[in-house]
Write an enzyme that holds these catalytic residues in place. Structure first.
Site, PDB file in Angstrom:
ATOM      1  CB  SER A  29     -89.983   5.396 -75.003  1.00  0.00           C
ATOM      2  OG  SER A  29     -89.703   4.535 -74.421  1.00  0.00           O
ATOM      3  CB  THR A  30     -86.220   4.396 -71.409  1.00  0.00           C
ATOM      4  OG1 THR A  30     -87.375   3.420 -71.440  1.00  0.00           O
ATOM      5  CG2 THR A  30     -85.887   4.117 -69.535  1.00  0.00           C
ATOM      6  CG  ASP A  80     -79.380   1.606 -74.570  1.00  0.00           C
ATOM      7  OD1 ASP A  80     -80.484   2.713 -74.440  1.00  0.00           O
ATOM      8  OD2 ASP A  80     -78.836   1.033 -75.761  1.00  0.00           O
ATOM      9  N   GLY A  94     -82.893  -3.124 -79.912  1.00  0.00           N
ATOM     10  CA  GLY A  94     -82.979  -3.391 -81.166  1.00  0.00           C
ATOM     11  C   GLY A  94     -84.452  -2.541 -81.405  1.00  0.00           C
ATOM     12  CD  GLU A 102     -79.804   0.311 -78.444  1.00  0.00           C
ATOM     13  OE1 GLU A 102     -79.952   1.611 -78.407  1.00  0.00           O
ATOM     14  OE2 GLU A 102     -80.320  -0.080 -78.967  1.00  0.00           O
TER      15      GLU A 102
HETATM   16  C1  5RP Z   1     -82.831   0.787 -78.791  1.00  0.00           C
HETATM   17  C2  5RP Z   1     -83.548   0.114 -78.517  1.00  0.00           C
HETATM   18  C3  5RP Z   1     -84.170   0.987 -76.942  1.00  0.00           C
HETATM   19  O1  5RP Z   1     -83.542   0.864 -75.603  1.00  0.00           O
HETATM   20  C4  5RP Z   1     -85.341  -1.067 -75.896  1.00  0.00           C
HETATM   21  O2  5RP Z   1     -86.089  -0.566 -77.467  1.00  0.00           O
HETATM   22  C5  5RP Z   1     -86.092  -0.130 -74.964  1.00  0.00           C
HETATM   23  O3  5RP Z   1     -86.688   1.425 -75.431  1.00  0.00           O
HETATM   24  P1  5RP Z   1     -87.599   1.999 -75.011  1.00  0.00           P
HETATM   25  O4  5RP Z   1     -86.603   2.440 -73.417  1.00  0.00           O
HETATM   26  O5  5RP Z   1     -88.593   2.946 -76.038  1.00  0.00           O
HETATM   27  O6  5RP Z   1     -88.678   0.722 -73.877  1.00  0.00           O
HETATM   28  O7  5RP Z   1     -82.790  -0.859 -77.858  1.00  0.00           O
HETATM   29  O8  5RP Z   1     -82.521   0.446 -80.216  1.00  0.00           O
END
Ligand code: 5RP
Length: 220
Positions: A29-30, A80, A94, A102
């Site tokens: 989501s980020t 990421d 993950g 990733e």
């Molecule tokens: C996906 C990830 C994401 O970076 C992690 O889950 C963070 O997610 P969000 O930005 O929604 O908090 O590793 O595999």
């Protein structure tokens, strides 16, 4: 400021690191906020390498070309999110199940800029269950080895990774030596990779907080 707004300001801060070339793009989501912002500067970049089918779809819908990592060579930058980070920028990732791609892109990038909301910063990794991607036939074998290491693996329900594998989420770990644990888990036959990013940590963490964006790390 809401958690979502904290993610948004972290993503905005990451945009300043984009100078051109090909951008490695994570998942979550980020990162979705980041992709939406990247659209504004798409004329400056040559495209993106994506860590998941979901991010690929979003990038394409914003008119950003998605390239195969095999055709790009090393990337200048990877953006990421994370599920947890300590102050050494060792991460657990993950939560969205995209950990293997990733980790490949992080490894193929000169700089890894991590973006997250303030709740992700922890003293000790492991409160968030550690995702481990496993080859389907190895699921029970890997789970038994993870129990021997002190964890409680839980098979993620109704979930297949983009690579056609399964995820075990390992609860009850208190990860004091992230690099050692990353290697040990990866050494179990049947593990594709695990969500610890300690051997290749982030270079900088842009953390959205109530008081704005906090920058952690000097690796940039
Ligand atoms: C996906 C990830 C994401 O970076 C992690 O889950 C963070 O997610 P969000 O930005 O929604 O908090 O590793 O595999």
């Amino acid at each position: 400021m809401s958690q979502n707004d904290q993610k948004k300001i972290a993503a905005e801060a990451a945009l300043k690191f984009i100078k051109g070339g090909i951008v490695g793009v994570g998942t979550g989501s980020t990162v979705n906020h980041f992709i939406d912002l990247l659209e504004q500067v798409k004329h400056k970049i040559d495209g993106a390498v994506s860590s998941s089918e979901a991010s690929t779809e979003r990038l394409k819908s914003r008119g950003i070309q998605v390239l195969d990592l095999n055709a790009t060579g090393e990337l200048d930058i990877y953006i990421d999110g994370a599920d947890e980070s300590n102050r050494h920028l060792h991460l657990i990732k993950g939560g969205g199940g995209a950990l293997t791609r990733e980790k490949i892109i992080a490894g193929a990038s000169r700089k890894f800029v991590c973006i997250a909301d303030g709740s992700k910063l922890v003293d000790v990794l492991g409160e968030f269950p550690l995702p481990v991607e496993v080859i389907p036939m190895a699921r029970s074998h890997v789970a038994r080895q993870l129990v021997k290491m002190g964890g409680t693996p839980v098979w993620r329900d109704n979930f297949i990774t983009d690579n056609g594998n399964l995820i075990l989420d390992v609860h009850n770990l208190r990860i004091l030596e992230p690099a050692k644990m990353e290697q040990e888990i990866n050494n179990i036959a049947g593990v594709v990779t695990n969500g610890l990013f300690a051997l290749r940590p982030a270079d900088i963490l842009l953390l959205g907080t109530e008081n704005g964006v906090e920058t952690i790390g000097t690796g940039y």
